[in-house]
Structure formats: structure tokens, C-alpha cells
Write a protein that holds these residues in place. Structure first.
Motif: not given
Length: 409
Positions: A317-321, A326-329, A351-352, A364-368
Motif C-alpha cells: 500500500h502506498l500512502t501519504a501522511w 493519510h491519503v491512500a494512493l 509546498r511539498l 501527492q502534493e501538500f500545500s495551502a
């Protein structure tokens, strides 16, 4: 007491009033004299007559230096325009070479298809000619038979050829005729190759912008868990079954198989890649230096707190945390788990972005802006960021390996 000490108030005021004459001719009265301190202060910057030559010389030197600096800035501005035009010319030449290479290859491919068409068309023309001859012969025989039916006496004067039989007029279909066609299988393979090249080219063109911000990442030895071995250059990490003989420092992860980068990110934008294909389970991300290093609770786990962000692959499983959310990808046969992870940080924008570095697909993108699951407030970075890495506990230690890629151009 003396008599003059008891002067009338009006007399006292009049003695302190100063009457000056303005340029317009009107009289201006100043009710109180200037303070001696104020007089000294206002006159403090006035040069003495003997200092005037020195002051004049200093001012002339300053003027000359200012004029020289202005001239230098003007030259820099002119050079800026020239260098910009030179850069544009170089870029245009590079892209022109790409265009020429593509045009030459396009012409070669089109010529190949055209040659195949001509050869196939030539074969079909020969078969078409043969069948047209057969059709003409049939028409001739049909006309002869029809004439014989109408005038039997005349037909005896012009008998049919001796070898004429109905069997000889029947032409068999050649199975090879059906095989005469363009090499479609080869064309399909060609199209598949071209689509892959196009996809790779688009990915590389996108990647080139990120490579301009490539970040030289190396591992901080003091942060590594004692079972993580580093390569000599500090970019390779391997999970070992044996403990290293290292001091138990407060910055070292004591329970989790984690490590942080040595250089902090405090501004600008940076990009790096991590090869994870030799690691069955991993986590890659960024973390503040204040991330907890002791214990196994959420405060020390990547992505399980406000101090870290991670992309994680575990148990297929690929996830972003982040912040224990988390979000499952998706991981499918068509979209397998990535072998190479690209990490892009734009610090001031909070931004990441995680990429599949081989296809440049955004994982996955983390941003405002992208805040469907994660809190908006935690995408304005408030502390220095460090690249972060984690191994999960494997069954067979010694085969887990991550490598920070060398992106030097």
C-alpha cells in the motif's frame, strides 16, 4: 535683596523678547531665546572655515565614487541584456537541434511507411493485372459462346481454341493474396515505441526544471538509528541486523529505523530523488529538526505528527501522511509502486510534492491549496526542514537499501 530683582513681569518678558526683521519687511517676534544646547546642536555640523577644503575634497571623492558606481550599474544592465540574449540564443539552438532530430526521425519513419506502402501496392498491382487479364479472357470466351448460340454456322468457321475448357477458365484464389498488406504489426510496435518516447520526453522536460533546483542531500550520521549503515559518501542507507558501535546521542533515533539529512532547508526551492527499488517497505519525506527521536510513539514516526510529512510504502500500500492523517494512493498493475521518488520543497510557499521520478507523475502534493484531508495551517513551514528516511522492520535485515540519487549535471 537688590531692587533690580523685583522688576515688573512685563519688563522681564520684554527683556527676553527678540525682534527680528523678516525678508518681507514685517517684524517677527520670538518670545523666548534659543536654548544654548539647541544652538550648539544646530551648529554642530557646520564646518569651520579651516575645515572647508577638507570637506570639499571628501565630497568630490564621494561624488566621483558615486558616478563610478552608477556607471558600473549601467554596464551591468547592458551586460544583462546581452547575456540574456546570448542565453536565449543558446536555448533556441538546443531546441532547434531537438526539432531537427525529431524532424529527421519523423521523415525516416514516414519514408519507411511510404516504402512499405509502395512495395505492398506493387504486389497488389501485379495481382490486379493478373485478375484483369483473367476477366478479359472470360469476357472474350463469353462473347464467343454467345455468338455461337446466335449463329451456329458462323461459329463453325471460327472454332474455339483446342485447349479451351471450362476448367481452364476457372482461376483459383491464391491464399498468398490475403497476406499481401502493409506490415501493420511493425507499425503498431513503432507507435508504441513513439508513445513511450513521447511520454518519457514529456517527463524529462518536466524533470529538467526540477533538476535546476537539485539539492545535494547527505545523511546526518548523528541522527541515524544504530542499525542503519551509511555508504562512504553518505548517500546510501542500508538496514543491518547488527548494531553499530556509536554513542547514544540525543539526536539519534533510538527505536525507529529513521535518519535525517544533514543540511537544513530554510528558504528557496529544492529537489532530490531517492532510489527505493531495493527496499520492500520504506518512508521518504521531510521533518522539522524538532521531531522526536526517542521512543516509538507518534511523536517520532514520520507523518504521524505535525513535525513531519511522508510518502510511505508498506504491505503493498502506498500512502501519504501528515499529522497522523493519510491519503491512500493507487497501486495497480498499470501503476506499480514507484522505484524512484522525487521530493520537491518550495519553502516560502509551504509546498511539498512527491513525484514518481521515472514518469514524473505527481503522487501527492501538500500545500495551502491542496488541503482536502490535511489541515491548511500546517502547510506554512515554520522551522528548518530536513530530508527524512525510514525503514520498516523487515523479516530479513540486510536486504533493505535506499540510495539518494546523484543529480549533479
Amino acid at each position: 535683596m537688590a531692587e533690580e530683582d523685583f522688576r515688573p513681569l512685563s519688563e522681564e518678558i520684554s527683556s527676553f523678547c527678540l525682534v527680528t526683521e523678516a525678508r518681507s519687511g514685517t517684524q517677527v517676534t520670538q518670545p523666548f531665546p534659543r536654548s544654548p544646547k539647541l544652538i550648539r546642536r544646530t551648529g554642530a555640523n557646520s564646518p569651520k572655515p579651516s575645515e572647508l577644503p577638507v570637506w570639499l575634497d571628501d565630497l568630490k571623492k564621494e561624488r566621483k565614487k558615486t558616478e563610478s558606481h552608477l556607471e558600473s550599474i549601467k554596464k551591468r544592465q547592458a551586460n544583462l541584456n546581452m547575456s540574456s540574449e546570448a542565453m536565449k540564443q543558446q536555448v533556441q539552438e538546443c531546441f532547434e537541434e531537438l526539432h531537427m532530430a525529431l524532424q529527421e526521425d519523423e521523415k525516416a519513419v514516414l519514408d519507411m511507411i511510404e516504402q512499405d506502402r509502395r512495395e505492398t501496392s506493387s504486389k497488389l498491382n501485379r495481382i490486379l493485372q493478373d485478375w484483369n487479364q483473367h476477366l478479359s479472357l472470360l469476357q472474350k470466351h463469353i462473347s464467343a459462346i454467345q455468338s455461337a448460340q446466335q449463329s451456329p454456322a458462323e461459329s463453325m468457321k471460327q472454332p474455339f481454341p483446342e485447349d479451351f475448357t471450362l476448367a481452364s477458365c476457372r482461376k483459383k484464389l491464391d491464399p498468398a493474396e490475403g497476406e499481401i498488406k502493409m506490415n501493420e504489426e511493425r507499425i503498431h510496435k513503432l507507435m508504441k515505441v513513439l508513445r513511450n518516447i513521447s511520454k518519457d520526453l514529456k517527463a524529462q522536460l518536466q524533470r529538467k526544471n526540477l533538476l535546476l533546483d537539485s539539492f545535494n542531500v547527505s545523511i546526518d550520521k548523528q541522527s541515524c538509528h544504530k542499525q542503519i549503515k551509511l555508504s562512504s559518501e553518505g548517500r546510501g542507507l542500508c538496514l543491518s541486523s547488527e548494531d553499530r558501535c556509536v554513542p547514544n546521542e540525543p539526536l539519534r533515533f533510538d527505536q525507529l529505523y529513521c535518519a535525517l539529512g544533514s543540511a537544513a532547508i530554510t528558504s528557496g526551492q529544492h529537489y532530490w530523488e531517492v532510489d527505493v527499488q531495493c527496499c520492500p517497505s520504506w518512508a521518504v519525506g521531510v521533518a522539522y529538526g524538532s521531531l522526536q527521536r526517542r521512543g516509538r510513539d507518534k511523536g517520532a514516526k514520520l507523518g504521524r505528527n505535525r513535525c513531519s510529512w511522508s510518502l510511505e510504502f508498506q504491505n503493498g500500500h502506498l500512502t501519504a501522511w501528515h499529522n497522523d492523517r493519510h491519503v491512500a494512493l493507487p497501486v495497480t498493475a498499470a501503476r506499480a509502486a514507484p522505484n524512484r521518488i522525487g521530493v520537491f520543497v518550495k519553502y516560502q510557499k509551504g509546498r511539498l510534492v512527491f513525484y514518481d521520478a521515472e514518469t514524473m507523475r505527481t503522487l501527492q502534493e501538500f500545500s495551502a491549496v491542496q488541503n482536502a484531508v490535511f489541515e491548511r495551517a500546517h502547510h506554512q513551514f515554520t522551522e528548518p526542514l530536513y530530508p527524512a528516511f525510514r525503514f520498516f522492520s523487515p523479516k530479513d535485515k540486510g536486504h533493505d537499501h535506499m540510495e539518494i540519487c546523484d543529480l549533479s549535471l
